[in-house]
Design an enzyme around this catalytic site. Structure first.
Site, mmCIF file in Angstrom:
data_model
loop_
_atom_site.group_PDB
_atom_site.id
_atom_site.type_symbol
_atom_site.label_atom_id
_atom_site.label_comp_id
_atom_site.label_asym_id
_atom_site.label_seq_id
_atom_site.Cartn_x
_atom_site.Cartn_y
_atom_site.Cartn_z
ATOM 1 N N THR A 87 0.873 -1.174 0.000
ATOM 2 C CA THR A 87 0.000 0.000 0.000
ATOM 3 C C THR A 87 0.904 1.215 0.000
ATOM 4 O O THR A 87 1.649 1.434 0.968
ATOM 5 C CB THR A 87 -0.897 0.021 1.260
ATOM 6 O OG1 THR A 87 -1.621 -1.201 1.311
ATOM 7 C CG2 THR A 87 -1.879 1.184 1.208
ATOM 8 N N LYS A 162 -7.834 1.393 -3.139
ATOM 9 C CA LYS A 162 -7.481 0.967 -1.774
ATOM 10 C C LYS A 162 -7.653 2.125 -0.770
ATOM 11 O O LYS A 162 -8.269 1.959 0.286
ATOM 12 C CB LYS A 162 -6.027 0.479 -1.771
ATOM 13 C CG LYS A 162 -5.399 0.252 -0.411
ATOM 14 C CD LYS A 162 -5.717 -1.082 0.162
ATOM 15 C CE LYS A 162 -5.189 -1.197 1.582
ATOM 16 N NZ LYS A 162 -5.557 -2.434 2.225
ATOM 17 N N LYS A 237 -1.785 4.989 8.577
ATOM 18 C CA LYS A 237 -0.974 5.054 7.344
ATOM 19 C C LYS A 237 -1.881 5.281 6.135
ATOM 20 O O LYS A 237 -1.650 6.159 5.307
ATOM 21 C CB LYS A 237 -0.188 3.741 7.174
ATOM 22 C CG LYS A 237 0.546 3.658 5.848
ATOM 23 C CD LYS A 237 1.104 2.268 5.546
ATOM 24 C CE LYS A 237 1.613 2.240 4.105
ATOM 25 N NZ LYS A 237 2.126 0.937 3.687
#
Ligand code: NAD
Length: 291
Positions: A87, A162, A237
């Site tokens: 990611t 995402k 994050k």
């Protein structure tokens, strides 16, 4: 296929093992010395990439991805495919894809959801960005490591999907925790609130599938002392990546920003190692002006 796998951490080790046990020839590299069943070790990322049909990376962040890409793209053969499953920020995903394409290498950004459990059991969901040709090459590998792969569009589209998903998840979990904390102070029984909300218009994955209140709804990290699950630090994050993308694209995401700030405070106060649903016990005793 001959596969190079770089980044054999909590996620990558399971993914590499699943590819090897499906019969692929997998060579792995990690900066910390990791052994994975069925995976040959190499001395460097470039060595793992040399001669591979597909190179997969599963790394902590965009900066590390860019430095690994600098090392492996020149070592890859033309026509091979570089798949990043980490990611990372959309910009890094796009920059690495351009770099790969310029070297005659296909590129796919394919972050995952499903966590360590999904990586272990080969049931991840992949959200992929890249050309049709590149997606077709790696789809059979996604089918081994996961249960679903969605081709979302061109380079960066996987990372975009995402962070949009996780921005929804972070904000929804935060407000679900807030609602339980409010219900407590209003004297509303948590079970009654779940019974109503889970079958009313306030329902969501956070409430129905991952209820943050212990002893209520399906089994979730709340029933296991808020052990992750999905750690709050990882949620932070992803919320930071969403804000970084929103700033770069000039998109208005005020609730996403609030959710980021809330998780930032929670992590600074020591919650980073707990599941992201542990915002409920943290909020429960706070007052209206406290957060
Ligand atoms: P991790 O920290 O366990 O693994 C990362 C690995 O990369 C480590 O083993 C580290 O030694 C290695 N590494 C770092 N720099 C390297 C380099 N230059 N060359 C080779 N190896 C290097 O992290 P993880 O939990 O496996 O997550 C990996 C990625 O997947 C992250 O981007 C994370 O955001 C994402 N992700 C994680 C989860 C999860 O539940 N853990 C879920 C979805 C997505």
């Amino acid at each position: 296929m001959k596969i190079g796998f770089i980044g054999l951490g909590n996620m990558g080790a399971h993914m590499a093992r699943n590819l090897a046990s499906a019969g692929h020839e997998v060579t792995g590299f990690d900066v910390s010395d990791v052994s994975v069943e069925g995976v040959a070790k190499s001395a460097s990322a470039a060595e793992a990439a040399t001669g591979a049909d597909v190179v997969i990376t599963m790394l902590p962040n965009g900066e590390i991805l860019r430095s690994v890409a600098d090392e492996i793209i020149p070592a890859m053969r033309k026509g091979a495919c570089f798949v990043d499953c980490s990611t990372v920020d959309v910009e890094s995903a796009r920059a690495v894809a351009v770099q790969a394409n310029e070297a005659g290498v296909l590129a796919v950004d394919a972050p995952v959801s499903g966590g360590i459990g999904g990586a272990d059991t080969g049931t991840l969901t992949f959200m992929a960005g890249g050309s049709d040709e590149a997606f077709a090459v790696v789809k059979p590998l996604f089918d081994i490591m996961g249960q679903k792969a969605v081709h979302c569009g061109g380079s960066g589209a996987g990372q975009a999907a995402k962070i949009c998903n996780n921005m929804i998840l972070g904000a929804t979990m935060a407000v679900t925790c807030e609602a339980f904390a409010l219900a407590d102070k209003l004297g509303l029984d948590r079970q009654k609130m779940f019974d109503v909300v889970s079958t009313s218009s306030g329902y969501s994955w956070s409430m129905n599938a991952y209820c943050p209140a212990p002893g209520i709804g399906p089994n979730s990290p709340a029933d296991n002392d808020y052990k992750p699950g999905f750690a709050a630090a990882l949620m932070l994050k992803d919320l930071n990546l969403a804000q970084q993308a929103a700033e770069a694209a000039d998109a208005a995401t005020p609730l996403g920003e609030h959710a980021r700030d809330l998780y930032d405070t929670f992590v600074k106060e020591g919650g980073g190692v707990m599941d992201f649903s542990a915002v409920l016990p943290w909020l429960k005793d706070k007052g209206h002006e406290d957060v």
